[in-house]
Design a protein around this motif. Structure first.
Motif, PDB file in Angstrom:
ATOM      1  N   PHE A  68      43.914  36.390  32.714  1.00  0.00           N
ATOM      2  CA  PHE A  68      42.720  37.713  33.743  1.00  0.00           C
ATOM      3  C   PHE A  68      42.716  37.533  34.721  1.00  0.00           C
ATOM      4  O   PHE A  68      43.007  38.563  35.171  1.00  0.00           O
ATOM      5  N   TYR A  69      43.058  35.681  35.397  1.00  0.00           N
ATOM      6  CA  TYR A  69      43.269  36.302  36.743  1.00  0.00           C
ATOM      7  C   TYR A  69      44.611  36.434  37.625  1.00  0.00           C
ATOM      8  O   TYR A  69      45.350  36.487  38.687  1.00  0.00           O
ATOM      9  N   ASN A  70      46.043  36.965  36.762  1.00  0.00           N
ATOM     10  CA  ASN A  70      47.682  37.224  37.251  1.00  0.00           C
ATOM     11  C   ASN A  70      47.005  38.245  37.894  1.00  0.00           C
ATOM     12  O   ASN A  70      46.832  39.293  37.954  1.00  0.00           O
ATOM     13  N   LYS A  71      47.815  37.556  38.961  1.00  0.00           N
ATOM     14  CA  LYS A  71      48.183  39.324  40.537  1.00  0.00           C
ATOM     15  C   LYS A  71      48.640  40.633  39.893  1.00  0.00           C
ATOM     16  O   LYS A  71      48.255  41.491  40.461  1.00  0.00           O
ATOM     17  N   GLN A 129      47.433  44.235  40.254  1.00  0.00           N
ATOM     18  CA  GLN A 129      48.428  45.511  41.053  1.00  0.00           C
ATOM     19  C   GLN A 129      48.484  46.797  40.371  1.00  0.00           C
ATOM     20  O   GLN A 129      48.771  47.759  40.487  1.00  0.00           O
ATOM     21  N   LEU A 130      49.096  46.204  38.881  1.00  0.00           N
ATOM     22  CA  LEU A 130      48.466  47.950  37.795  1.00  0.00           C
ATOM     23  C   LEU A 130      47.937  48.492  38.030  1.00  0.00           C
ATOM     24  O   LEU A 130      47.452  50.007  37.968  1.00  0.00           O
ATOM     25  N   PHE A 182      41.548  51.837  37.295  1.00  0.00           N
ATOM     26  CA  PHE A 182      41.703  50.765  36.969  1.00  0.00           C
ATOM     27  C   PHE A 182      41.569  49.696  35.981  1.00  0.00           C
ATOM     28  O   PHE A 182      42.498  48.768  36.292  1.00  0.00           O
ATOM     29  N   SER A 183      40.671  49.927  35.357  1.00  0.00           N
ATOM     30  CA  SER A 183      40.503  49.264  34.398  1.00  0.00           C
ATOM     31  C   SER A 183      41.576  49.228  32.874  1.00  0.00           C
ATOM     32  O   SER A 183      42.253  48.197  32.383  1.00  0.00           O
ATOM     33  N   ILE A 184      41.930  50.764  33.132  1.00  0.00           N
ATOM     34  CA  ILE A 184      42.859  50.645  31.680  1.00  0.00           C
ATOM     35  C   ILE A 184      44.571  49.773  32.245  1.00  0.00           C
ATOM     36  O   ILE A 184      44.589  48.878  31.457  1.00  0.00           O
ATOM     37  N   ILE A 186      46.009  46.910  29.854  1.00  0.00           N
ATOM     38  CA  ILE A 186      47.858  46.600  29.378  1.00  0.00           C
ATOM     39  C   ILE A 186      48.555  45.841  29.926  1.00  0.00           C
ATOM     40  O   ILE A 186      48.943  44.996  29.470  1.00  0.00           O
ATOM     41  N   GLN A 187      47.528  45.306  31.528  1.00  0.00           N
ATOM     42  CA  GLN A 187      49.276  44.400  31.694  1.00  0.00           C
ATOM     43  C   GLN A 187      48.327  42.682  31.304  1.00  0.00           C
ATOM     44  O   GLN A 187      49.507  42.300  30.658  1.00  0.00           O
TER      45      GLN A 187
END
Length: 458
Positions: free
Chosen positions: A292-295, A299-300, A262-264, A268-269
């Motif tokens: 930083f707070y993009n949906k 999701q990724l 999840f962190s990776i 990445i996104q």
């Protein structure tokens, strides 16, 4: 679809290079635009790849620039040769057929261009373009009513692909190269049957960690106590004898896998959004928070994290139920893990992995002597796939992947959108659907058909 034998008498200037009546100048304009864009793309790509692969100084001095120039020449030649073949084919045929401005001109141009590129990169480019072409053909079929799209079809495709990839990953000599390394990084080496990390080594390693924590200074006692508690929680718990995650029980093993990936995925996104965010940093400072707070960031992260945790959890569960470790577990675990794409639906990812899977199976068939080897197959497939995409770019842009269309516009400095697609509407593909407001201003001295006359198929 109009019959392939039908044609229109217009010249290449009236249909293609509407910005200039001379073919040679049109080729030169496309070459200039393609060269600048190709150089920008490959300079960035090769430089980042060299940094990530930790290349030595010798590579930067002697190999980096030649590789950039070779790939730049390939992409530039693809655009230049397409326009040249577009004009040459019109002169040979004397008119335009349904297939000639797109597929017909792109086929020889793409084949000649791919021969310029390094052999080591042809396979990757072939997979990419085959993926593009397959999706384009699917969109064409849906638009014509030949195929009904399946709801969550990309998720189903990803489930099947993930199941087979994970099965090959668990088999001895099933996967090699980058694909094997990537899956090993994602799911961990604990899921490899040949994992040689013994329980004794794991326990001794854990004991050394605990002793090290006990020897730390007083200010670090809280941190040491927390680490010691976490080690005990992870170590003491349900773990099947066939499970190779010796430092964790099955529950903490799955949770750790989720947190890590999840962190990776989140990072990445975030990195992918940095260029667009900083471009508007001074005009719209508030966009920095969206980085930083993009949906899509979450999701990724949820997609990658849940994929790993579901795969690991299912594998552990099947080891408990069947009391053995079997490669067939990977089929079930991979298929169930594929459901994680519900968090981050992507036809691009599903199609690319399917193309990569087909390539893997094909080469395995060659190794087993069951499938014949075709020389230059990658170059031929690349040329055909690119031609399909160019056919869509000319005749039915609405069925082409938007990201690829934007790439073509950047490569040609927007000139691909200047084609006279209203004339091509007579073939019945709604070529001008996305260009209703555009009509090129043509010089009547160089036109075959006066623009004011109605268009008819010959």
């Amino acid at each position: 679809m109009a019959a392939l034998s039908k044609s229109i008498p217009h010249s290449c200037y009236e249909i293609g290079h509407t910005w200039h009546p001379r073919c040679s100048w049109a080729v030169l304009h496309i070459t200039q635009g393609a060269l600048a864009e190709s150089l920008r793309i490959y300079s960035t790509l090769y430089l980042i790849a060299a940094i990530l692969r930790k290349r030595k100084l010798d590579y930067y001095l002697h190999k980096l620039v030649p590789e950039i120039l070779q790939s730049t020449s390939f992409l530039t030649a693809n655009g230049t040769l397409y326009v040249a073949c577009f004009c040459i084919l019109r002169r040979i045929l004397g008119k335009f057929y349904f297939w000639s401005p797109g597929f017909g001109a792109a086929l020889p141009a793409s084949y000649m261009a791919i021969l310029i590129e390094r052999k080591s990169r042809r396979g990757l480019l072939t997979i990419y373009m085959a993926n593009q072409a397959t999706e384009t053909l699917f969109r064409m079929a849906v638009a014509r009513g030949a195929i009904t799209p399946l709801r969550h079809g990309e998720v189903l495709l990803f489930c099947i692909t993930a199941a087979l990839f994970m099965f090959f990953f668990r088999c001895k000599d099933g996967l090699k190269g980058f694909t094997y390394s990537a899956l090993k990084f994602i799911v961990g080496k604990e899921e490899i049957p040949t994992h040689s990390f013994s329980p004794e080594a794991a326990f001794s390693k854990t004991e050394r960690k605990i002793k090290h924590c006990e020897k730390t200074s007083q200010p670090m006692s809280i941190l040491a106590l927390t680490k010691k508690l976490m080690d005990k929680v992870c170590k003491h718990g349900p773990r099947h004898r066939c499970c190779k995650h010796y430092e964790d029980n099955c529950i903490s093993y799955c949770i750790k896998g989720f947190i890590r990936m999840f962190s990776i995925g989140y990072l990445i996104q975030c990195c992918l959004r940095i260029p667009s965010t900083f471009r508007h940093l001074f005009t719209e400072p508030s966009r920095l928070l969206s980085l930083f707070y993009n949906k899509e960031n979450f999701q990724l992260g949820a997609f990658l994290g849940s994929f790993v945790s579901i795969y690991k959890g299912t594998s552990c569960f099947l080891r408990w139920v069947r009391n053995l470790d079997d490669e067939l577990h990977a089929l079930v675990a991979g298929c169930l893990a594929g459901i994680s794409m519900m968090f981050y639906k992507s036809t691009t990812i599903s199609m690319y992995l399917m193309s990569k899977l087909v390539e893997t199976i094909y080469f395995k068939g060659i190794e087993a002597g069951k499938v014949p080897y075709f020389p230059h197959a990658d170059s031929i497939i690349y040329a055909i796939s690119t031609s399909i995409c160019f056919q869509a770019a000319v005749m039915e842009v609405q069925n082409l992947r938007p990201s690829y269309w934007k790439f073509l516009l950047r490569l040609t400095k927007g000139r691909f959108a200047l084609m006279n697609r209203k004339v091509l509407d007579v073939f019945g593909t709604e070529a001008s659907k996305n260009f209703k407001d555009f009509t090129p201003k043509l010089d009547p001295r160089y036109t075959v058909v006066p623009p004011e006359l109605p268009l008819e198929l010959s």
